[in-house]
Design a protein around this motif. Structure first.
Motif, mmCIF file in Angstrom:
data_model
loop_
_atom_site.group_PDB
_atom_site.id
_atom_site.type_symbol
_atom_site.label_atom_id
_atom_site.label_comp_id
_atom_site.label_asym_id
_atom_site.label_seq_id
_atom_site.Cartn_x
_atom_site.Cartn_y
_atom_site.Cartn_z
ATOM 1 N N UNK A 137 43.519 44.475 37.445
ATOM 2 C CA UNK A 137 43.344 43.342 38.340
ATOM 3 C C UNK A 137 44.619 43.093 39.148
ATOM 4 N N UNK A 145 45.154 45.163 42.150
ATOM 5 C CA UNK A 145 44.373 44.680 43.291
ATOM 6 C C UNK A 145 44.971 43.427 43.920
ATOM 7 N N UNK A 146 45.322 42.467 43.082
ATOM 8 C CA UNK A 146 45.670 41.151 43.606
ATOM 9 C C UNK A 146 46.486 40.378 42.567
ATOM 10 N N UNK A 202 48.628 37.824 42.908
ATOM 11 C CA UNK A 202 48.639 36.349 42.977
ATOM 12 C C UNK A 202 47.442 35.753 42.265
ATOM 13 N N UNK A 203 46.285 36.374 42.446
ATOM 14 C CA UNK A 203 45.081 35.807 41.833
ATOM 15 C C UNK A 203 45.163 35.910 40.315
ATOM 16 N N UNK A 204 45.763 36.973 39.813
ATOM 17 C CA UNK A 204 45.933 37.092 38.357
ATOM 18 C C UNK A 204 46.785 35.928 37.846
ATOM 19 N N UNK A 205 47.862 35.632 38.562
ATOM 20 C CA UNK A 205 48.726 34.525 38.149
ATOM 21 C C UNK A 205 47.990 33.194 38.247
ATOM 22 N N UNK A 206 47.186 33.070 39.307
ATOM 23 C CA UNK A 206 46.474 31.810 39.518
ATOM 24 C C UNK A 206 45.407 31.575 38.458
ATOM 25 N N UNK A 207 45.099 32.604 37.661
ATOM 26 C CA UNK A 207 44.169 32.421 36.547
ATOM 27 C C UNK A 207 44.917 32.065 35.263
ATOM 28 N N UNK A 208 46.231 31.843 35.374
ATOM 29 C CA UNK A 208 46.983 31.404 34.201
ATOM 30 C C UNK A 208 47.595 32.540 33.405
ATOM 31 N N UNK A 209 47.714 33.720 34.021
ATOM 32 C CA UNK A 209 48.242 34.881 33.299
ATOM 33 C C UNK A 209 49.676 35.167 33.745
#
Ligand SMILES: Nc1ncnc2c1ncn2[C@@H]1O[C@H](COP(=O)(O)OP(=O)(O)O)[C@@H](O)[C@H]1O
Ligand SMILES: [Mg+2]
Lengths: 292, 255
Positions: A174, A177-178, A180-187
């Motif tokens: 993930x 691919x992206x 920022x989005x991984x971080x924005x999911x709390x990871x």
């Protein structure tokens, strides 16, 4: 015909070594956007420490050889993990600085290896069988080629399983691919950064030991030389694509072998032409995604 | 100058999310100048304004995805300096503009990766709202339609116990039938968790939002009730570029 088979087998062996270096490079770039110029010295350290340990145990014994593989992989992994954790991560999101620091580390490490092991190549040997050949359809294939190819296949399979079957692997896919989005999911994606460096370093360290048997020597510049081809492989395969790296490794190595033999030693030139063709027709590489 | 009216519920219930004096930069360029807003602990608060006024940037700044200054307080906790993943762990569900599903991961993996530790995961709720996601669990998310991808993006946020959802243009580019599906899902979600909703489709705003905050040029220029705003032709004309003609039919104005 036997020449073709020989070139094909040794090409596959060389491709296997390229893959062991390029797999880590590609994952690291894909996830973190960092071109890791220090990757070659992970390989060289693995090769040197592997050779030291093999000599201690007995360089012509299978135990010595097996231990050298393990030690080489461990050395590469530890060196890479420390590099990521204490140097690259400090420069989080500052890509130019991250690249520069890996260049600096590579230069410093080569100088250090020069100091410890000397600048001349050190010729090495393994178990008797490795230096012998096996006859396949009339071609005498060096046995170390089979070991190298098997090891690279095992690494490819392990990484694929890890990426597909574990949560860390999912986070890495993930993140490629992206991020920022991984971080924005709390990871906390930094854990994944350290992990890909460690995996990449282990593969490179293992590749170092195998490369030293394939070429017959270790030297402080062994890794840096291979790194150049690994970068080309990574770009041709598509930055961030493990499968792309595998396919491109084989493609580049085979082209090199055949062009060297049939086209008057023009292997490196053929590789550059291939690189140019790929960049012109599909800049993202064979299996690369368009960069966001 | 900021206008204000008290006809909505905005000012009356305590805020779960408070943004004060927010400014934000992308690559050194200022994209948010002075945003103040409150998201009450219940219902939907719409974040409105023309294209390019800084709505998406405001949301990204709240998530810590872009450089910012000013205060962002979530459930009483100031989030200054927190990395994005810690902001999310405080209980923020983020549904970005353009969905940002992981194309190479399956639908099931897109949900699994969203599972945060230390809380239940509401697969019942998610599959109840979006049964299609259950049927397509093993399909790569990149092969889904835009509407289905939006469901994945919403589902990722609804899976966890969140204190607030930040939802950025969930109906953008969707066919009318899907717009009403997504609207219904939003309304249902808002019964469980407060939502800050960026939305250009004023029909959707009228259907689900209670409060409204309007931005212009990176600044908050109006705060009040959503319906009151939609009935105010002067403000809507000025800041949203549409005439809602006393809210007779906002749909027509939704270009
Ligand atoms: N990556 C970026 N780099 C520079 N400027 C940007 C970037 N993204 C957005 N902007 C600018 O920031 C402003 C606000 O954009 P945005 O927050 O996306 O607005 P909205 O969501 O309200 O349409 C716009 O003027 C836009 O051009
Ligand atoms: Mg936007």
């Amino acid at each position: 015909m036997s020449t073709v088979i020989l070139l094909f087998a040794t090409g596959l062996g060389l491709g296997a070594i390229y893959f062991l270096v390029a797999s880590g490079l590609s994952l690291i770039y894909g996830l973190m956007g960092v071109l890791n110029f220090a990757h070659g010295v992970f390989l060289s350290l693995g090769a040197f420490l592997g050779w030291e340990v093999a000599q201690m145990i007995g360089s012509n014994t299978w135990a010595g050889f097996a231990t050298s593989l393990v030690v080489g992989a461990l050395a590469g992994a530890v060196f890479a993990a420390v590099t990521e954790r204490f140097i690259v991560q400090r420069l989080y999101n500052r890509h130019i600085e991250q690249v520069l620091v890996t260049v600096g580390l590579a230069l410093a490490a080569v100088a250090l290896f020069d100091g410890i092991w000397g600048t001349d190549p050190e010729f090495i040997r393994g178990p008797q069988w490795l230096a012998q050949t096996t006859n396949i359809a009339g071609a005498s294939i060096p046995n170390d080629v089979f070991v190298t190819i098997s090891a690279a296949l095992a690494v490819l399979l392990s990484i694929v399983l890890f990426l597909k079957k574990t949560r860390f692997g999912m986070v890495i896919r993930a993140g490629v691919e992206n991020r920022s989005m991984v971080m924005a999911l709390g990871i906390d994606v930094r854990t994944a950064f350290t992990l890909v460096f460690t995996i990449g370093g282990a593969a490179a360290g293992l590749g170092g030991v195998l490369a030293s048997h394939y070429f017959g020597y270790v030297s402080p510049l062994l890794g840096q030389t291979l790194l150049l081809y690994a970068f080309i492989v990574t770009v041709i395969g598509g930055l961030g694509s493990l499968l792309g790296a595998a396919i491109a490794s084989v493609l580049v190595a085979l082209m090199q072998q055949f062009a060297n033999f049939y086209l008057d030693g023009t292997g490196d030139f053929a590789v550059v032409v291939l690189l140019a063709l790929v960049l012109l027709t599909k800049p993202s590489g064979l299996l690369g995604r368009r960069q966001v | 100058m900021t206008t204000h009216d008290d006809q909505g519920s905005t000012a009356h219930s305590p805020a779960i999310l408070t943004v004060a004096g927010l400014s934000a930069h992308i690559n050194g360029q200022q994209v948010v100048e002075q945003v103040d807003l409150e998201v009450p602990a219940t219902g939907v608060t719409a974040l409105l304004g023309r294209n390019g006024v800084g709505k998406t940037s405001t949301i990204k700044a709240i998530m810590g995805l872009i450089e910012r200054s000013g205060t962002v307080t979530l459930a009483g906790q100031e989030t200054e300096g927190l990395p994005t993943y810690k902001v999310a762990r405080l209980g923020v569900g983020y549904v970005p503009e353009d969905r940002e599903v992981f194309a190479g991961l399956t639908v099931a993996e897109n949900l699994k990766i969203a599972e945060r530790a230390g809380g239940g995961h509401h697969y019942d709720l998610v599959y109840d709202l979006f049964p299609e996601l259950y049927e397509r669990a093993d399909q790569a998310a990149g092969t889904l339609s835009g509407g289905q991808q939006q469901m994945v993006a919403l589902a990722r946020a609804l899976l966890n116990d969140n204190k607030v959802l930040l939802v950025d243009e969930p109906t953008k580019g969707l066919a009318p039938r899907l717009v009403s599906d997504v609207t219904a899902a939003l309304a249902k979600a808002a019964e469980l968790v407060p939502v800050l909703l960026v939305e250009q489709n004023l029909t959707v705003v009228r259907d689900v939002a209670q409060g409204a905050v309007v931005l212009s040029g990176g600044r908050t220029v109006h705060t009040g009730g959503a319906l009151a705003l939609l009935r105010d032709p002067e403000t809507t004309q000025r800041y949203l570029g549409v005439s809602t003609g006393g809210a007779a039919n906002p749909k027509e104005a939704d270009a």
